[in-house]
Design an enzyme around this catalytic site. Structure first.
Site, PDB file in Angstrom:
ATOM      1  CE1 TYR A  47      -3.716   1.600  -0.178  1.00 26.97           C
ATOM      2  CE2 TYR A  47      -4.072  -1.253   0.341  1.00 26.97           C
ATOM      3  CZ  TYR A  47      -5.214  -0.682  -0.387  1.00 26.97           C
ATOM      4  OH  TYR A  47      -6.497  -0.303  -0.308  1.00 26.97           O
ATOM      5  CD  GLU A  49      -5.417   4.958   0.706  1.00 20.64           C
ATOM      6  OE1 GLU A  49      -4.581   5.798   1.327  1.00 20.64           O
ATOM      7  OE2 GLU A  49      -5.493   4.442  -0.227  1.00 20.64           O
ATOM      8  CG  ASP A 193      -7.132  11.214 -23.963  1.00 22.41           C
ATOM      9  OD1 ASP A 193      -5.973  10.409 -24.430  1.00 22.41           O
ATOM     10  OD2 ASP A 193      -8.286  10.899 -23.506  1.00 22.41           O
ATOM     11  CB  THR A 219      -3.088   4.654 -22.778  1.00 23.78           C
ATOM     12  OG1 THR A 219      -2.845   4.350 -23.667  1.00 23.78           O
ATOM     13  CG2 THR A 219      -5.072   4.799 -22.349  1.00 23.78           C
ATOM     14  CE  LYS A 222      -5.526   2.669 -26.284  1.00 22.94           C
ATOM     15  NZ  LYS A 222      -7.112   4.295 -26.076  1.00 22.94           N
ATOM     16  NE  ARG A 228      -5.031  -3.916 -20.625  1.00 22.13           N
ATOM     17  CZ  ARG A 228      -5.285  -3.573 -21.514  1.00 22.13           C
ATOM     18  NH1 ARG A 228      -6.811  -2.574 -21.655  1.00 22.13           N
ATOM     19  NH2 ARG A 228      -5.418  -3.906 -22.723  1.00 22.13           N
TER      20      ARG A 228
END
Ligand code: PLP
Length: 426
Positions: A47, A49, A193, A219, A222, A228
């Site tokens: 974790y 955060e 984008d 992203t 691609k 991903r």
């Protein structure tokens, strides 16, 4: 614990499927082995955060280093001042960016989904179209190019807070300077984008949005060929224009607002194992081999477009500047849905897509979209495009001939066996 052979067997089957077929989905690619390996690591247990050096959990000193490496490499790739590598996906990156700069009900202006835009650019079924007030520009009927005059007109009438450029099914470069000009005139932010063409932009093969757009999202899976995921970037950081101050009374920087909109705004703990893989992918993008790869992507796309044109196919806008093309199949008397289906029978994977001013629904469509990023990673060159296009054309022209489709599938599988995918995986 017993090994879950059921799932591992399915993973093995998916590897075989990827190996034997021609992958033409424009948003897909094949990561390097090391990028994939990095995703399956112990950092998934952590974790973290917060951000490197300022976390809400202990034990983050190692993941701080991988995340910082990812940030630094991404900044180097695009020569920029700010990057956030935590968004879980492209859609998450857009959600966070909009949360950072918009209020519910604010007007936004994006490219219409049915003209090549993306769901997150204001579609009624997406958060962006529900939380904000969406408006759209399109492409011109006569040449399929972005209708900048319409964009300017809409910007002047609806006075959006945000203008979004970028697309999922648009094969041409963008005039970012022109969009910024009207944005300044009406007091809007501009977000590019670049989920699709980011890899080409990274290597200078398409114009860069960074000089002209306040924000850039992408992203990473691609054309960037990473795991991903998503990223948010800015050429320059600056004091936020909303007057928001920190506890000491200093104006917060735009970067603070974006960081806060990712976490805690829209996400919880970052996927540090995926961020490790992003760091590796970004390292690969910095190499000269990646330039050679992107140049080949562009050459293959152009060779493919030419081969389709030679066979009488109608490419929207007449060709391509990037890695993809959108084909209007109406003169070939086959719908996008049927084309996708029969190509599947021949182990050729692509997706149906609406064409501008389509008279068929999104479930049927008149178009199909092809991209070459994945097959170029497999090792294909311009000369191979003739085989690929011929296989597609023969398939579409023999859509109801089961025997013919079987024969093409066999040829496709044989053809693909020369481009070995993940030989290390046995
Ligand atoms: C693919 C894409 C996205 C979304 O990416 P996901 O990772 O699937 O959420 C966003 N914007 C554009 C333009 C895209 O093409």
């Amino acid at each position: 614990m017993q090994r879950d052979t059921l799932v591992f067997d399915l993973i093995k089957q998916e590897l075989e499927r990827q190996r034997r077929g021609i992958e033409l989905i424009a948003s897909e690619n094949f990561t390097s082995l090391q990028v994939m390996q990095a995703m399956g690591n112990v950092m998934t247990n952590k974790y973290a955060e917060g951000y490197p050096g300022r976390r809400y959990y202990g034990g983050c000193e190692i993941v701080d280093q991988t995340e910082q490496l990812a940030i630094d490499r991404l900044k180097e790739i695009f020569n920029i001042e700010y990057a956030n590598v935590q968004p879980h996906s492209g859609a998450q990156a857009n959600a966070a960016l909009m949360l950072a700069i918009l209020q519910p009900g604010d007007a936004i202006l994006g490219l219409d989904l049915s003209m090549g835009g993306h769901l997150t650019h204001g579609s009624a079924v997406n958060f962006s179209g529900k939380l904000y007030q969406p408006h759209f520009y399109g492409v011109k009927r006569e040449d399929g190019l972005v209708d900048y005059e319409m964009l300017e007109e809409k910007a002047r009438t609806v006075k959006p807070k945000l203008i979004i450029c970028g697309a999922s099914a648009y094969s041409r470069d963008w005039d970012y300077a022109r969009i910024r000009k009207v944005a300044d005139e009406v007091g809007a932010f501009v977000m590019a984008d670049i989920a699709h063409p980011a890899g080409l932009i990274a290597k200078g093969l398409l114009s860069s949005p960074f000089e002209h757009c306040h924000f850039v999202t992408s992203t990473t899976h691609k054309t960037l060929r990473g795991p991903r995921g998503g990223v948010i970037m800015m050429k320059k950081d600056w004091e936020n224009p909303f007057g928001l101050k920190d506890v000491k009374g200093n104006l917060r920087l735009m970067s603070n607002l974006i960081d806060m909109a990712v976490f805690p705004g829209t996400q919880g703990g970052p996927l540090e194992h995926v961020i490790a893989a992003k760091a590796i992918a970004f390292g690969e993008i910095l190499t000269d081999e990646f330039l050679t790869y992107q140049q080949q992507v562009q050459k293959n796309a152009q060779a493919m477009a030419q081969a389709f044109t030679n066979r009488g196919y109608q490419i929207i806008s007449g060709g391509t500047d990037n890695h993809l093309m959108l084909i209007d199949l109406r003169n070939k008397n086959i719908s996008g849905k049927k084309a996708e289906q029969v190509l599947g029978h021949a182990d050729i994977t692509a997706n149906k897509n609406m064409v501008p001013y389509d008279d068929k629904s999104a479930f049927v469509t008149s178009g199909i979209r092809f991209g070459v990023a994945a097959i170029t990673t497999r090792g294909m060159m311009e000369d191979h495009m003739e085989f690929v296009v011929n296989a597609i054309d023969t398939t579409l022209m023999s859509a109801d001939d089961e025997n013919k489709l079987k024969e093409i599938k066999k040829q496709v599988n044989e053809f693909m066996s020369q481009f070995v995918l993940y030989p290390e995986m046995g």
